[in-house]
Scaffold this active site. Structure first.
Site, PDB file in Angstrom:
ATOM      1  N   SER A 125       0.891  -1.165   0.043  1.00  0.00           N
ATOM      2  CA  SER A 125      -0.075   0.082   0.106  1.00  0.00           C
ATOM      3  C   SER A 125       0.780   1.222  -0.014  1.00  0.00           C
ATOM      4  CB  SER A 125      -1.103  -0.010   1.240  1.00  0.00           C
ATOM      5  OG  SER A 125      -0.342   0.506   2.294  1.00  0.00           O
ATOM      6  N   LYS A 162       1.592   4.329   7.021  1.00  0.00           N
ATOM      7  CA  LYS A 162       0.616   5.166   6.236  1.00  0.00           C
ATOM      8  C   LYS A 162       1.197   6.641   6.038  1.00  0.00           C
ATOM      9  CE  LYS A 162      -2.218   1.933   4.859  1.00  0.00           C
ATOM     10  NZ  LYS A 162      -1.465   0.843   5.291  1.00  0.00           N
TER      11      LYS A 162
END
EC number: 3.4.21.88
Length: 204
Positions: A125, A162
């Site tokens: 991701s 993230k």
């Protein structure tokens, strides 16, 4: 780069050049080296100097009589040992931080900050930020972040990496992936920022 052992004669030549430089402030000529180490042939000295140059012990300019420069010994790279924790999912926040599985050493000159740890990445991701599965990220421990920081966060008993973003209007905080396949994660009060990613190591 010094990559070979010295012969006895090469050691004598290096030692003589060092001594001559210390005493005179400039390097000796070929003839002075001959006299200093007990060699009669300038061509033999030229041969040894060429070998010393190829081995990385000196630099010279053959067109000038005293253009000899000893290559200084480089100090060993100072290393810092930091804990390497278990895998962190960059695709889904699935693995909790456990005890360090091992320690790893990193160059202190590149990462001078204190309170660092490392995490191994799995998942995809964050690929658009150049963070790939198998990479090791270097993390500075801190509990605050600014918009755009790549962070390691503790989320519902698990860990993820993230991009941090806080809406200036409503205060909502999101953890945003760098892969269009994944949706941002809206975090709550129980979410804890563990650190900011400050570096990445990759083996080819």
């Amino acid at each position: 780069m010094k990559n070979s052992l010295l012969s006895h004669q090469e050691k004598k030549i290096i030692s003589f050049i060092k001594q001559y430089l210390n005493e005179n402030g400039y390097p000796p000529t070929i003839r002075e080296i001959c006299q200093g180490v007990g060699l009669s042939s300038p061509s033999t000295v030229h041969h040894h100097l060429k070998n010393l140059e190829s081995k990385g012990y000196l630099q010279r300019n053959p067109t000038k009589p005293r253009a000899l420069e000893l290559v200084a010994e480089k100090a060993p790279e100072e290393l810092l040992s930091i804990p390497l924790l278990g895998n962190v999912a960059a695709g889904y926040p699935t693995l909790a931080i456990e005890n360090a599985e091992e320690e790893m050493q990193i160059p202190k000159s590149l990462f001078p900050e204190k309170e660092l740890f490392a995490l191994r990445i799995k998942g995809d991701s964050m690929i658009e930020e150049g963070i790939l599965p198998g990479d090791v990220i270097i993390v500075k421990k801190q509990e605050v972040a600014e918009n755009g920081d790549i962070v390691v966060a503790y989320l519902e008993g698990e860990v993820t990496v993230k991009k941090f973003w806080k809406d200036s209007v409503n205060g909502v905080i999101k953890l945003i992936p760098a892969n269009s396949k994944y949706e941002p994660i809206i975090i709550n009060r129980e979410t804890k920022i563990l650190g900011k990613v400050i570096g990445l190591l990759r083996r080819y």
